[in-house]
Design an enzyme around this catalytic site. Structure first.
Site, PDB file in Angstrom:
ATOM      1  N   GLY A   8       0.956  -1.235   0.086  1.00  0.00           N
ATOM      2  CA  GLY A   8      -0.052   0.159  -0.218  1.00  0.00           C
ATOM      3  C   GLY A   8       0.923   1.268  -0.154  1.00  0.00           C
ATOM      4  N   ALA A   9       1.094   1.869  -1.076  1.00  0.00           N
ATOM      5  CA  ALA A   9       1.983   2.944  -1.246  1.00  0.00           C
ATOM      6  C   ALA A   9       1.093   4.290  -1.261  1.00  0.00           C
ATOM      7  CB  ALA A   9       2.614   3.002  -2.514  1.00  0.00           C
ATOM      8  N   GLY A  10      -0.347   4.403  -0.559  1.00  0.00           N
ATOM      9  CA  GLY A  10      -0.848   5.494  -0.421  1.00  0.00           C
ATOM     10  C   GLY A  10      -0.512   6.540   0.478  1.00  0.00           C
ATOM     11  N   ARG A  81     -11.217   5.365   5.603  1.00  0.00           N
ATOM     12  CA  ARG A  81     -12.678   6.070   5.845  1.00  0.00           C
ATOM     13  C   ARG A  81     -12.913   7.264   5.274  1.00  0.00           C
ATOM     14  NH1 ARG A  81     -13.679   6.722  12.146  1.00  0.00           N
ATOM     15  NH2 ARG A  81     -11.542   7.032  12.510  1.00  0.00           N
ATOM     16  N   ARG A  87     -14.729   2.531  11.480  1.00  0.00           N
ATOM     17  CA  ARG A  87     -13.441   1.709  10.819  1.00  0.00           C
ATOM     18  C   ARG A  87     -14.184   0.358  10.471  1.00  0.00           C
ATOM     19  NH1 ARG A  87     -11.690   4.647  15.372  1.00  0.00           N
ATOM     20  NH2 ARG A  87      -9.413   5.867  14.619  1.00  0.00           N
ATOM     21  N   ASN A  94     -11.943  -4.338   2.846  1.00  0.00           N
ATOM     22  CA  ASN A  94     -10.411  -4.478   2.884  1.00  0.00           C
ATOM     23  C   ASN A  94     -10.131  -5.757   3.448  1.00  0.00           C
ATOM     24  OD1 ASN A  94     -10.075  -1.736   2.515  1.00  0.00           O
ATOM     25  ND2 ASN A  94      -9.818  -1.107   4.578  1.00  0.00           N
ATOM     26  N   ASN A 119      -7.616  -0.651   8.183  1.00  0.00           N
ATOM     27  CA  ASN A 119      -8.789  -0.875   9.295  1.00  0.00           C
ATOM     28  C   ASN A 119      -9.827  -1.694   8.555  1.00  0.00           C
ATOM     29  OD1 ASN A 119      -8.379   0.760  11.678  1.00  0.00           O
ATOM     30  ND2 ASN A 119      -8.314   2.563  10.108  1.00  0.00           N
ATOM     31  N   ARG A 150      -2.043  10.908  20.212  1.00  0.00           N
ATOM     32  CA  ARG A 150      -3.076  11.748  20.104  1.00  0.00           C
ATOM     33  C   ARG A 150      -3.198  12.423  21.585  1.00  0.00           C
ATOM     34  NH1 ARG A 150      -6.355   8.630  15.412  1.00  0.00           N
ATOM     35  NH2 ARG A 150      -5.269   9.657  13.995  1.00  0.00           N
ATOM     36  N   HIS A 174      -9.217  -0.699  18.473  1.00  0.00           N
ATOM     37  CA  HIS A 174      -8.843   0.765  17.694  1.00  0.00           C
ATOM     38  C   HIS A 174     -10.205   1.207  17.030  1.00  0.00           C
ATOM     39  CE1 HIS A 174      -6.714   3.813  15.821  1.00  0.00           C
ATOM     40  NE2 HIS A 174      -7.021   3.366  14.421  1.00  0.00           N
TER      41      HIS A 174
END
Ligand code: TXD
Length: 311
Positions: A8-10, A81, A87, A94, A119, A150, A174
């Site tokens: 996944g090179a997003g 998302r 998710r 996925n 996810n 976060r 998660h």
């Protein structure tokens, strides 16, 4: 030199490569189904190495054979998302993508440690472990470092104390039921619940739980990627440098916290063999109740997966 392949090179995958290259940790391979995109991003990133003085190779490809001999496989392939989505809404889309990424990479890197990000995270890690029939040491989900970061960032903003003094532990699944711990989380050793007034703390806990959604709503297309990818870079470093670093991760439970056959967020020690040990905190009854509620939500998603895929 170690080798890390990122499927996944997003946004998350490419940014992970960026943080990893800066750390000069490993040679990198970026795999994606889109033709040309991983090659283009990798070439661009490779050409930044002389500027920052890092000697690593970065290869973009559409061919899993190029991932051969990887020490770590990071899975970030799949849909992110959109505003209004949970998710879990990503499960059916996925599961196919992650299943393929997991099985194809194992053929070429039979000894690799997997770090999964796609996810719904806990369930995609579960799928990777079950499909590839790996010992639990070798499959770790990334969620806790991000969710805890976060919370740390919000606490730093609220208090004006350095992020380095702020340790937070967000455990559980998660999802919206994640469990930010307010006693174990601390500022230079002082429990957060003693340091901050209750209303301020509650606001931080709530914002942390919805931290991913806040960014999805702002971006309007796509989800967070800087902090998630920084988190996976830290986990990769802990593994490759055999640091025995304890980080909150999604790990396969075998009786810890009273849970079994589920991927769930808990503090885990990371080193060269992967997930070396799960640390069990003493939880007060309120925290335990939140833990159980979160576990029930993750179990539901695991069960939904089992209806889609034979594992
Ligand atoms: O903390 C966490 N666990 C997360 C998880 C934080 C950030 C992102 N998180 C999840 O990772 C997110 O919910 C998604 O499920 C994935 C990927 O998120 P990203 O933001 O990177 O999405 P992009 O930019 O759309 O990139 C996904 C890439 C894209 O280039 C697709 O072409 C590729 O995945 N893709 C594939 N690559 C290889 N093989 C297959 N089959 C494939 N299908 C899609």
């Amino acid at each position: 030199m170690n080798k890390i392949s990122i499927v996944g090179a997003g946004m998350t995958g490419a940014t992970t490569a960026h943080w990893l290259a800066e750390r000069e940790l490993a040679n990198l391979v970026l795999v994606d189904v889109v033709e040309g995109m991983p090659q283009g991003k990798s070439l661009d990133m490779l050409q930044s190495m002389p500027v920052i003085g890092r000697d690593v190779s970065i290869l973009g490809t559409n061919d899993y054979a190029d991932t051969a001999g990887s020490d770590i496989i990071i899975i970030t392939a799949g849909l992110p998302r959109k505003p209004g989505m949970s998710r879990d809404d990503l499960l059916s889309a996925n599961a196919d993508v992650v299943g393929k990424a997991a099985t194809e990479t194992l053929k070429h890197s039979p000894d690799a440690i997997y770090v999964v990000l796609t996810n719904p995270l806990d369930t995609m890690a579960y799928l990777t472990l079950k499909l590839n029939k790996l010992p639990r040491e070798r499959v770790i989900g990334q969620a806790g470092v991000l969710d805890s970061a976060r919370m740390r960032a919000f606490v730093a903003q609220e208090t004006g104390v350095s992020v380095e003094n702020i340790q937070c532990y967000v455990l559980g699944g998660h999802g919206d039921e994640m469990v930010p711990l307010t006693h174990h989380s601390n500022i230079a050793g002082i429990p957060l619940r003693d340091y901050l007034p209750a209303d301020k703390l509650e606001a931080i806990v709530n914002r942390t739980r919805k931290g991913g959604g806040e960014i999805v709503n702002l971006l309007k297309s796509g989800s967070a990627y800087y902090a998630p990818s920084a988190a996976v870079a830290q986990m990769s470093e802990a593994i490759l440098k055999d640091k025995h670093l304890i980080l909150p991760c999604s790990v396969y439970m075998q009786g810890e916290y009273g849970l079994s056959d589920i991927f769930f967020g808990a503090p885990a020690m990371l080193g060269r063999s992967g997930m070396e040990k799960i640390i069990e905190y003493k939880l007060d009854p309120d925290e335990k109740a939140l833990f159980d509620k979160s576990a029930a939500a993750v179990k539901d998603t695991h069960e939904a997966l089992k209806k889609l895929v034979k594992i």
